[in-house]
Scaffold this active site. Sequence first.
Site, PDB file in Angstrom:
ATOM      1  CG  HIS B  53      -1.999  -1.029   1.134  1.00  0.00           C
ATOM      2  ND1 HIS B  53      -3.063  -1.072   1.992  1.00  0.00           N
ATOM      3  CD2 HIS B  53      -2.214  -2.038   0.239  1.00  0.00           C
ATOM      4  CE1 HIS B  53      -3.874  -2.059   1.654  1.00  0.00           C
ATOM      5  NE2 HIS B  53      -3.381  -2.665   0.597  1.00  0.00           N
ATOM      6  CD  GLU B  55      -1.640   4.078   3.616  1.00  0.00           C
ATOM      7  OE1 GLU B  55      -1.404   3.348   2.627  1.00  0.00           O
ATOM      8  OE2 GLU B  55      -2.788   4.267   4.051  1.00  0.00           O
ATOM      9  CB  CYS B  83      -6.427  -0.764   5.162  1.00  0.00           C
ATOM     10  SG  CYS B  83      -4.735  -1.395   5.211  1.00  0.00           S
ATOM     11  CB  CYS B  86      -1.974   1.280   6.316  1.00  0.00           C
ATOM     12  SG  CYS B  86      -1.347   0.455   4.840  1.00  0.00           S
TER      13      CYS B  86
END
Lengths: 160, 160
Positions: B53, B55, B83, B86
């Site tokens: 992701h 991040e 999410c 993360c």
Amino acid sequence: MTWEKYMKISLDLAKEALQAGEVPVGCIFIDKDDKIVATGCNTVNETKNATRHAEVNCVDKLVNDGLSNKFSELTVVVTVEPCIMCAAMLVKIGCSTIIYGCANDRFGGCGTVFECPGLLNCKIQKGILAEQAMDLLKLFYKGQNPNAPDSKVKKKIKKC
Amino acid sequence: MTWEKYMKISLDLAKEALQAGEVPVGCIFIDKDDKIVATGCNTVNETKNATRHAEVNCVDKLVNDGLSNKFSELTVVVTVEPCIMCAAMLVKIGCSTIIYGCANDRFGGCGTVFECPGLLNCKIQKGILAEQAMDLLKLFYKGQNPNAPDSKVKKKIKKC
């Protein structure tokens, strides 16, 4: 199937982590043919990266080996209940089974603190050689190393 | 301080992700001197790694640059609510502020699905340019690309 044989391998990885001054957590990924496809332990201190947990290292190992197609058939055997970050990651890669040793009372993402959404699709078995996993954590948090000299000798060394 | 200026940069990263066929999420990390120290977008498809992701890519960028000492002073500006994985990761690295655009109704870890423990120590501001972030997600999930020909032309291409 008994998982103890595999958990002993994860415990050996956790002991290696302890000797390296890391939080002692070890993990292996097993594919559907019972082959170990990734091994890992915590490398947070070594890498100065708070996210390098044993499970994260195993995921990256599998990806680096071009084996991410195996994600959905994986059994994860880890000495300590995955934290929320790792549990969410294991849901995200779609692994089929998580086997863990002791509970993670502070950050456990498989039910102890929080049950990550999606884990219902994943078989979970807990408590496998839990005491040994917990003993390693206790050693770490007490600042003791099982391979170090006993406390008297340590004190002596400290005085020097 | 207005965050729109920074969010526009994250939105540009999200657009790049969309053009590359990734879920359009963009993220930047800003240090206490308002300097952008990491930028990232989703690279899940490119890497075949469901955990890559925006991040996560920013964290790795910072670590690779030897800047993990900046973790505790970071402001994270991301187009979509992190999410659970993360959000837990951002708690773990100890970032100080999270600014996000639209909510993540399926996996949001900053309160929408679950509020990760530890986020209370982190300032959170939501809804910054949320509509633009959501529009990008809608484009992706409809299988549309803003730079692609319009639907009639697409049908024509499909027939060929």
